[in-house]
Design an enzyme around this catalytic site. Structure first.
Site, PDB file in Angstrom:
ATOM      1  N   CYS A  37       0.868  -1.176   0.000  1.00 36.19           N
ATOM      2  CA  CYS A  37       0.000   0.000   0.000  1.00 36.19           C
ATOM      3  C   CYS A  37       0.904   1.224   0.000  1.00 36.19           C
ATOM      4  O   CYS A  37       1.361   1.668   1.053  1.00 36.19           O
ATOM      5  CB  CYS A  37      -0.942   0.021   1.200  1.00 36.19           C
ATOM      6  SG  CYS A  37      -2.145   1.383   1.098  1.00 36.19           S
ATOM      7  N   CYS A  41      -0.012   3.582  -7.549  1.00 39.14           N
ATOM      8  CA  CYS A  41      -0.947   2.962  -6.593  1.00 39.14           C
ATOM      9  C   CYS A  41      -1.074   1.498  -6.962  1.00 39.14           C
ATOM     10  O   CYS A  41      -1.362   1.172  -8.128  1.00 39.14           O
ATOM     11  CB  CYS A  41      -2.317   3.644  -6.675  1.00 39.14           C
ATOM     12  SG  CYS A  41      -3.608   2.819  -5.718  1.00 39.14           S
TER      13      CYS A  41
END
Length: 272
Positions: A95, A213
């Site tokens: 993440c 991302c």
């Protein structure tokens, strides 16, 4: 009739030859990292014969905002201990923005916390994070200026931009798709990325970060954008895969995912 006692195994079980286990720590709403990484390593297996399996621990996070991201960070050590029970060879903290939200160079401390938790649990493993992998890979490539695409709201994109620039890499342009719900991020169509990349301000750029991302799907577009625009194209996911392979001392041999992962003999494209 008495039941024979089950024998307790006291010696550690050795992993099969030609197999590496990879642990992932992902947000609970992530739907992409557990598809893109296995696909990349499937291609690696086809080229090399070495096998990889994936084992995940999940930390609660639904919305991509600073509060939920910081809460997820607090769960990293517990997740690392849990996934290390599978005796994994490498752990990836998948993440990017959760780490970057902690401030400049935060990947160093985050990776150290995860490594210590795995070691304390009796199963030490190599550790990377998508945040650390992205900046280190760009540095290793010698890239000084990039253009990038993120799914985040503009304030989070600005935070990511500042984090990357804090590592000595100028961000010439950053597109924010402004999707706050992490599950919705995973439903974005990667086939839209070539058009988005064409509209980036690329003058002076030395690489494109097509997805800053790990939740935003991008793998189907990486090679196409690199071929069309003549610039190296990486993503948070491909950079993470690259660092996992490095930690295992495996030469990348992954076709169709950009020159970074293509392996020996491949050349990074030159800017056109």
């Amino acid at each position: 009739m008495s039941t024979p006692e089950l024998a307790c195994e006291t010696a550690p079980v050795r992993k099969p030859e030609g197999l590496s286990r990879i642990g992932l720590i992902v947000p609970s709403s992530n739907t992409t990292m557990e598809t893109e990484l296995p696909e990349l390593f499937r291609r690696q297996s086809e080229a090399t014969g070495h096998r990889y399996t994936f084992h995940s621990a999940r930390a609660g996070m639904k919305n991509v905002n600073k509060e939920e991201l910081l809460a997820m960070v607090g769960k990293a050590a517990d997740c690392a201990a849990a996934v290390s029970d599978a005796d994994v060879d490498a752990i990836a903290y998948a993440c990017l923005v959760a780490v970057m939200a902690q401030g400049p160079n935060a990947h160093v401390d985050s990776e150290a916390v995860i490594a210590k938790a795995a070691e304390d649990n009796g199963h030490p493993a190599a550790v990377t994070s998508s945040a650390g992998a992205l900046v280190r890979t760009l540095q290793e490539m010698g890239v000084r200026r990039i253009a990038m695409v993120t799914p985040y709201m503009k304030p989070l994109t600005q935070m990511v931009r500042e984090y990357i620039e804090g590592a000595g890499i100028e961000v010439l342009d950053a597109v924010s798709l402004e999707v706050a719900d992490n599950l919705a991020v995973g439903c974005l169509d990667p086939q839209n990325l070539p058009e988005i990349a064409r509209n980036l301000q690329r003058e002076g750029a030395e690489a494109i970060v097509l997805s800053a991302c790990v939740q935003m799907p991008s793998l189907p577009a990486v090679q196409a954008v690199e071929d069309e625009l003549g610039l190296p194209v990486i993503t948070a996911a491909t950079a993470t895969a690259y660092e996992i392979l490095k930690s295992l001392d495996h030469e990348p041999s992954i076709p169709g995912a950009g020159s970074l992962l293509a392996g020996a003999g491949s050349k990074l494209p030159t800017r056109i």
